[in-house]
Design a protein around this motif. Structure first.
Motif, PDB file in Angstrom:
ATOM      1  N   LEU A 137      -8.270  -5.820  -3.027  1.00 37.68           N
ATOM      2  CA  LEU A 137      -7.006  -5.078  -3.079  1.00 37.68           C
ATOM      3  C   LEU A 137      -7.206  -3.584  -3.272  1.00 37.68           C
ATOM      4  O   LEU A 137      -6.447  -2.767  -2.750  1.00 37.68           O
ATOM      5  N   THR A 138      -8.199  -3.214  -4.050  1.00 40.41           N
ATOM      6  CA  THR A 138      -8.423  -1.795  -4.369  1.00 40.41           C
ATOM      7  C   THR A 138      -9.418  -1.120  -3.434  1.00 40.41           C
ATOM      8  O   THR A 138      -9.684   0.068  -3.590  1.00 40.41           O
ATOM      9  N   THR A 184      -9.830   2.849  -9.772  1.00 37.98           N
ATOM     10  CA  THR A 184      -8.565   2.130  -9.632  1.00 37.98           C
ATOM     11  C   THR A 184      -8.614   0.798 -10.356  1.00 37.98           C
ATOM     12  O   THR A 184      -7.659   0.406 -11.045  1.00 37.98           O
ATOM     13  N   ASP A 239      -6.320  -0.515 -13.655  1.00 29.96           N
ATOM     14  CA  ASP A 239      -5.468  -1.705 -13.582  1.00 29.96           C
ATOM     15  C   ASP A 239      -5.764  -2.696 -14.712  1.00 29.96           C
ATOM     16  O   ASP A 239      -4.935  -3.585 -14.981  1.00 29.96           O
ATOM     17  N   ASN A 262      -2.945 -10.935  -8.244  1.00 24.95           N
ATOM     18  CA  ASN A 262      -2.037 -10.846  -7.084  1.00 24.95           C
ATOM     19  C   ASN A 262      -0.696 -10.255  -7.460  1.00 24.95           C
ATOM     20  O   ASN A 262      -0.066  -9.545  -6.669  1.00 24.95           O
ATOM     21  N   VAL A 292      -1.777  -6.110  -9.310  1.00 20.48           N
ATOM     22  CA  VAL A 292      -2.632  -5.096  -8.676  1.00 20.48           C
ATOM     23  C   VAL A 292      -2.089  -4.765  -7.291  1.00 20.48           C
ATOM     24  O   VAL A 292      -1.935  -5.646  -6.441  1.00 20.48           O
ATOM     25  N   SER A 293      -1.788  -3.499  -7.069  1.00 17.53           N
ATOM     26  CA  SER A 293      -1.241  -3.061  -5.780  1.00 17.53           C
ATOM     27  C   SER A 293      -2.350  -2.922  -4.749  1.00 17.53           C
ATOM     28  O   SER A 293      -3.478  -2.558  -5.074  1.00 17.53           O
ATOM     29  N   LYS A 294      -2.000  -3.187  -3.507  1.00 13.41           N
ATOM     30  CA  LYS A 294      -2.966  -3.040  -2.415  1.00 13.41           C
ATOM     31  C   LYS A 294      -3.113  -1.562  -2.069  1.00 13.41           C
ATOM     32  O   LYS A 294      -2.129  -0.844  -1.919  1.00 13.41           O
ATOM     33  N   SER A 295      -4.347  -1.095  -1.966  1.00 12.96           N
ATOM     34  CA  SER A 295      -4.605   0.312  -1.657  1.00 12.96           C
ATOM     35  C   SER A 295      -4.216   0.628  -0.217  1.00 12.96           C
ATOM     36  O   SER A 295      -4.114  -0.273   0.631  1.00 12.96           O
ATOM     37  N   ASN A 333      -4.530  -1.680   3.201  1.00 11.97           N
ATOM     38  CA  ASN A 333      -3.424  -1.877   4.137  1.00 11.97           C
ATOM     39  C   ASN A 333      -3.816  -1.457   5.549  1.00 11.97           C
ATOM     40  O   ASN A 333      -3.467  -2.124   6.525  1.00 11.97           O
ATOM     41  N   GLN A 375       5.521  -0.897   6.060  1.00 12.34           N
ATOM     42  CA  GLN A 375       5.240  -0.935   4.622  1.00 12.34           C
ATOM     43  C   GLN A 375       4.540   0.342   4.185  1.00 12.34           C
ATOM     44  O   GLN A 375       4.848   0.904   3.117  1.00 12.34           O
ATOM     45  N   GLU A 417       5.885   3.345   1.530  1.00 12.83           N
ATOM     46  CA  GLU A 417       5.097   3.837   0.405  1.00 12.83           C
ATOM     47  C   GLU A 417       4.848   5.341   0.509  1.00 12.83           C
ATOM     48  O   GLU A 417       3.973   5.892  -0.144  1.00 12.83           O
TER      49      GLU A 417
END
Length: 341
Positions: A177-178, A184, A188, A208, A211-214, A218, A240, A244
C-alpha cells in the motif's frame, strides 16, 4: 555501514569525528539525529549542539562552531543539513559557499567535535574535490534505497518494541500500500497500534482499513489496468487520483515515468542485471524494481513501448491544447486498447 550498525556503535560509545548520512529517508534521518543528540547530556545541549542548513547558512559558520572547545562538556555536536555543494544539483540559494575552510577542517577534524552531515540525495558528485575529501575522512551510512527485507525488519523491530506483533500478511500489505516507503509505514504505525490495543496484534484487516494507498501504488494499479485492457477499471483509478487532488498533468508524468521504468528494467534484465543491480543503476526504490520485474513478465516490449509513446503524446496535448485532460487520457486508453494486440 548501515543504520543498525551505526546505532549499535553509538550505543557502545564508539564515536568518530565525521559522519556522512547519505540518502533521502526522513524517518531514519530523524532517528539518527536523535541518537547523536542523546550523546550530549541534557544540561549541555543548548551550548554544545549546532544545526546548520546549507541552503540558508554558510559552511564556514558550521566549521567555526566545530572548532570551538566544548562548553563545560566532553564533546560538541555539529549537524550539517542539505549540503548541496556535494552534488551537481542547482539550488535557489544565493549564498557564496567558500569550501576552503571545510576542506582544511576535514584534513584535521576536531576530536572533541562530532560532525554529522545529512545529505538527502541519491548520490553525490564524486568528481568534486570536496566530495572526495569528505568520503576519505567520514564514516558513510547509506539510508536511501533500503531493500524490502530491511524495511520489514525495521518496522517489525518498531512494533515489537512497543509490545505488539504484526502478522506477516499485514506487513506485506503495508509494503504494498505504501510502495515500500519506510517513513510512511512508520507514520501509520501509531493508529494501527491504537486500533489493535486489545489484541496487541496488527492484522491484515486493520491494515486494509487504516493504511491509505500511495499515489505510486495507485499509478502502478493504473498501469496494470491499462496494459490488461480494462477501460472501466483504468478510468475508475484515474478518477480516484483526481479526487485525491492529483493534477492530471502530474498523473500523466508519473505514468510516463512508470512505463519508462518498465522498459528500462526489461532491457537491462535481458543484459543480465539482477534486482539489486537494477535498483542501484536506475536509482529507484528496490520495491519499485520488484513490482516492475513482476509486471514485465506479463507484457511485451511493443505493448510497453506503445503505451509510453501514447502517454508522451498525451502530455504534449495537455500542454499545448485546451482539450480536457480527462478526455485526453480517456482517448489514450481507448486508442491503446484498440491498437495494441
Amino acid at each position: 555501514m548501515n543504520y543498525s550498525q551505526l546505532i549499535q556503535q553509538l550505543s557502545d560509545k564508539v564515536i568518530k569525528p565525521v559522519y556522512l548520512i547519505l540518502g533521502d529517508q526522513d524517518y531514519l534521518s530523524s532517528q539518527i539525529k536523535a541518537a547523536f543528540v542523546k550523546m550530549i547530556p541534557d544540561s549541555e545541549r543548548s551550548m554544545n549542539i549546532g544545526s546548520y542548513d546549507m541552503e540558508d547558512t554558510t559552511i564556514s559558520a558550521a566549521v567555526e562552531d566545530a572548532i570551538l572547545v566544548p562548553f563545560f562538556g566532553e564533546r560538541r555536536l555539529v549537524m550539517i543539513n542539505r549540503p548541496y555543494f556535494l552534488t551537481g544539483m542547482r539550488t535557489k540559494s544565493k549564498l557564496d559557499q567558500d569550501l576552503d575552510d571545510f576542506l582544511e577542517y576535514l584534513k584535521h577534524p576536531e576530536q572533541s567535535t562530532v560532525m554529522v552531515i545529512f545529505a538527502p540525495y541519491d548520490k553525490l558528485d564524486s568528481r568534486k574535490k570536496i566530495t572526495k575529501a569528505l568520503k576519505k575522512v567520514a564514516v558513510t551510512i547509506e539510508i536511501g534505497n533500503l531493500r524490502e527485507n530491511e524495511i520489514k525488519q525495521l518496522v517489525t523491530d518498531k512494533v515489537t518494541g512497543t509490545g505488539f506483533k504484526i502478522n506477516r500478511d499485514a506487513l506485506d500489505r503495508m509494503v504494498e500500500l505504501t510502495g515500500g516507503k519506510l517513513t510512511t509505514m512508520m507514520s501509520d504505525l501509531p493508529k494501527l497500534i491504537l486500533y489493535n490495543n486489545d489484541t496487541k496484534v496488527i492484522d491484515l484487516d486493520s491494515v486494509n482499513g487504516l493504511v491509505s494507498k500511495s499515489m505510486e501504488q495507485n499509478v502502478f494499479d493504473l498501469v496494470n489496468s491499462v496494459l490488461q485492457k480494462n477501460p472501466k477499471q483504468s478510468m475508475d483509478i484515474y478518477h480516484q487520483l483526481l479526487l485525491e487532488n492529483d493534477e492530471p498533468i502530474r498523473i500523466n508524468a508519473v505514468l510516463i515515468q512508470q512505463f519508462r521504468l518498465l522498459l528500462q528494467v526489461m532491457i537491462l534484465q535481458k543484459h543480465g542485471y539482477s534486482q539489486g543491480n537494477l535498483a542501484s543503476t536506475l536509482k529507484v526504490h528496490p520495491y519499485r524494481v520488484k513490482l516492475a520485474m513482476q509486471t514485465i513478465k506479463k507484457f511485451s516490449y511493443n505493448q510497453l513501448r506503445e503505451a509510453y509513446i501514447g502517454l508522451v503524446d498525451t502530455e504534449r496535448q495537455m500542454k499545448s491544447t485546451r482539450r480536457s485532460p480527462e478526455l485526453l487520457f480517456e482517448l489514450f486508453v481507448l486508442k491503446f486498447m484498440k491498437n495494441v494486440s
